[in-house]
Design an enzyme around this catalytic site. Structure first.
Site, PDB file in Angstrom:
ATOM      1  N   GLY A  46       0.827  -1.199   0.000  1.00  0.00           N
ATOM      2  CA  GLY A  46       0.000   0.000   0.000  1.00  0.00           C
ATOM      3  C   GLY A  46       0.861   1.248   0.000  1.00  0.00           C
ATOM      4  O   GLY A  46       2.035   1.199   0.392  1.00  0.00           O
ATOM      5  N   GLN A  51       3.247   9.904   1.026  1.00  0.00           N
ATOM      6  CA  GLN A  51       4.541   9.222   1.005  1.00  0.00           C
ATOM      7  C   GLN A  51       5.370   9.565  -0.231  1.00  0.00           C
ATOM      8  O   GLN A  51       6.582   9.353  -0.236  1.00  0.00           O
ATOM      9  CB  GLN A  51       4.339   7.702   1.094  1.00  0.00           C
ATOM     10  CG  GLN A  51       3.808   7.267   2.449  1.00  0.00           C
ATOM     11  CD  GLN A  51       3.583   5.765   2.484  1.00  0.00           C
ATOM     12  OE1 GLN A  51       2.574   5.276   2.011  1.00  0.00           O
ATOM     13  NE2 GLN A  51       4.550   5.031   3.013  1.00  0.00           N
ATOM     14  N   CYS A  93       6.073  -0.173   7.383  1.00  0.00           N
ATOM     15  CA  CYS A  93       5.711   0.939   6.493  1.00  0.00           C
ATOM     16  C   CYS A  93       6.910   1.278   5.614  1.00  0.00           C
ATOM     17  O   CYS A  93       8.039   1.307   6.096  1.00  0.00           O
ATOM     18  CB  CYS A  93       5.331   2.149   7.349  1.00  0.00           C
ATOM     19  SG  CYS A  93       4.927   3.615   6.388  1.00  0.00           S
ATOM     20  N   LEU A  94       6.644   1.558   4.337  1.00  0.00           N
ATOM     21  CA  LEU A  94       7.727   1.912   3.411  1.00  0.00           C
ATOM     22  C   LEU A  94       8.428   3.204   3.832  1.00  0.00           C
ATOM     23  O   LEU A  94       9.573   3.437   3.452  1.00  0.00           O
ATOM     24  CB  LEU A  94       7.182   2.061   1.984  1.00  0.00           C
ATOM     25  CG  LEU A  94       6.655   0.775   1.327  1.00  0.00           C
ATOM     26  CD1 LEU A  94       5.994   1.104  -0.007  1.00  0.00           C
ATOM     27  CD2 LEU A  94       7.775  -0.241   1.139  1.00  0.00           C
ATOM     28  N   HIS A 135      -4.125   1.610   7.694  1.00  0.00           N
ATOM     29  CA  HIS A 135      -2.764   2.159   7.706  1.00  0.00           C
ATOM     30  C   HIS A 135      -2.634   3.302   6.685  1.00  0.00           C
ATOM     31  O   HIS A 135      -2.101   4.368   7.003  1.00  0.00           O
ATOM     32  CB  HIS A 135      -1.779   1.017   7.403  1.00  0.00           C
ATOM     33  CG  HIS A 135      -0.347   1.418   7.316  1.00  0.00           C
ATOM     34  ND1 HIS A 135       0.606   1.016   8.232  1.00  0.00           N
ATOM     35  CD2 HIS A 135       0.311   2.187   6.404  1.00  0.00           C
ATOM     36  CE1 HIS A 135       1.782   1.535   7.884  1.00  0.00           C
ATOM     37  NE2 HIS A 135       1.629   2.240   6.773  1.00  0.00           N
ATOM     38  N   GLU A 136      -3.136   3.072   5.461  1.00  0.00           N
ATOM     39  CA  GLU A 136      -2.989   4.085   4.404  1.00  0.00           C
ATOM     40  C   GLU A 136      -3.878   5.303   4.677  1.00  0.00           C
ATOM     41  O   GLU A 136      -3.464   6.434   4.419  1.00  0.00           O
ATOM     42  CB  GLU A 136      -3.301   3.497   3.023  1.00  0.00           C
ATOM     43  CG  GLU A 136      -2.432   2.303   2.604  1.00  0.00           C
ATOM     44  CD  GLU A 136      -0.942   2.507   2.789  1.00  0.00           C
ATOM     45  OE1 GLU A 136      -0.464   3.656   2.752  1.00  0.00           O
ATOM     46  OE2 GLU A 136      -0.236   1.503   3.011  1.00  0.00           O
ATOM     47  N   HIS A 139      -2.201   7.561   7.007  1.00  0.00           N
ATOM     48  CA  HIS A 139      -1.196   8.410   6.344  1.00  0.00           C
ATOM     49  C   HIS A 139      -1.815   9.724   5.872  1.00  0.00           C
ATOM     50  O   HIS A 139      -1.221  10.788   5.997  1.00  0.00           O
ATOM     51  CB  HIS A 139      -0.611   7.699   5.114  1.00  0.00           C
ATOM     52  CG  HIS A 139       0.570   6.827   5.409  1.00  0.00           C
ATOM     53  ND1 HIS A 139       1.740   7.312   5.945  1.00  0.00           N
ATOM     54  CD2 HIS A 139       0.785   5.497   5.198  1.00  0.00           C
ATOM     55  CE1 HIS A 139       2.620   6.317   6.063  1.00  0.00           C
ATOM     56  NE2 HIS A 139       2.062   5.199   5.623  1.00  0.00           N
TER      57      HIS A 139
HETATM   58 NI    NI Z   1       2.880   3.273   5.529  1.00  0.00          NI
END
Ligand code: NI
Length: 169
Positions: A46, A51, A93-94, A135-136, A139
């Site tokens: 995701g 991000q 998380c990225l 989660h997204e 963000h």
């Molecule tokens: Ni994330």
């Protein structure tokens, strides 16, 4: 399409609240294409627009594995309208590479939003998809999964993580 740079903690853009999308124009379509490509290249399950440094309410999610294919989800202006249950599960998380932790989240969610053309979409999700959506959407509200750690764990994370980042420079 282009792979964008993924902004990493503690980049302030990750703390910002993203704006509602009102214009489904070419630049939005380009952003979505870039986000999809960036997510697959990472690879991740995701990605939220924050991000890649764009403060617009757009997320992409694909929880597919080699064995288990799932549809790619693109959601514009997503909103969690209902939740059920609570469950602990491990998350990463990225934007916080190299760190995973157990986070408590809703077990099931009902999400409403728009697709990339602006048509209404409704998704009922559980398991990993439910977690990825929460989660997204976090963000988009400037919330990272590490913000959901207990205060003690969060302090511990900050110290260790920032130390590690310094060491890598
Ligand atoms: Ni994330």
């Amino acid at each position: 399409m282009a792979i964008r740079e993924i902004h990493k903690y503690p980049d302030p853009v990750l703390k910002e609240k993203a704006r509602e999308v009102t214009d489904f124009n070419g630049s939005l379509q380009k952003l979505i294409d870039d986000m999809i490509e960036t997510m697959y290249a990472a690879p991740g399950i995701g990605l939220a627009a924050n991000q890649v440094g764009e403060l617009l309410r757009v997320i992409v999610v694909d929880i597919s594995t080699k064995e288990n294919k799932h549809p790619l989800i693109v959601l514009v202006n997503p909103e969690i309208v209902q939740t059920e249950g609570r469950i602990d599960s491990e998350e990463g998380c990225l934007s916080v590479p190299g760190y995973v932790s157990t986070i408590k989240r809703a077990e099931r969610v009902f999400v409403k939003g728009l697709d990339r053309e602006g048509n209404p979409v409704e998704i009922e999700a559980e398991g990993l998809l439910s977690r990825a959506l929460q989660h997204e959407i976090d963000h988009l509200n400037g919330i990272l999964f590490v913000d959901r750690l207990s205060p003690i764990k969060r302090e511990f994370f900050k110290k260790r993580y920032l130390k590690k980042m310094k060491a890598q420079k």
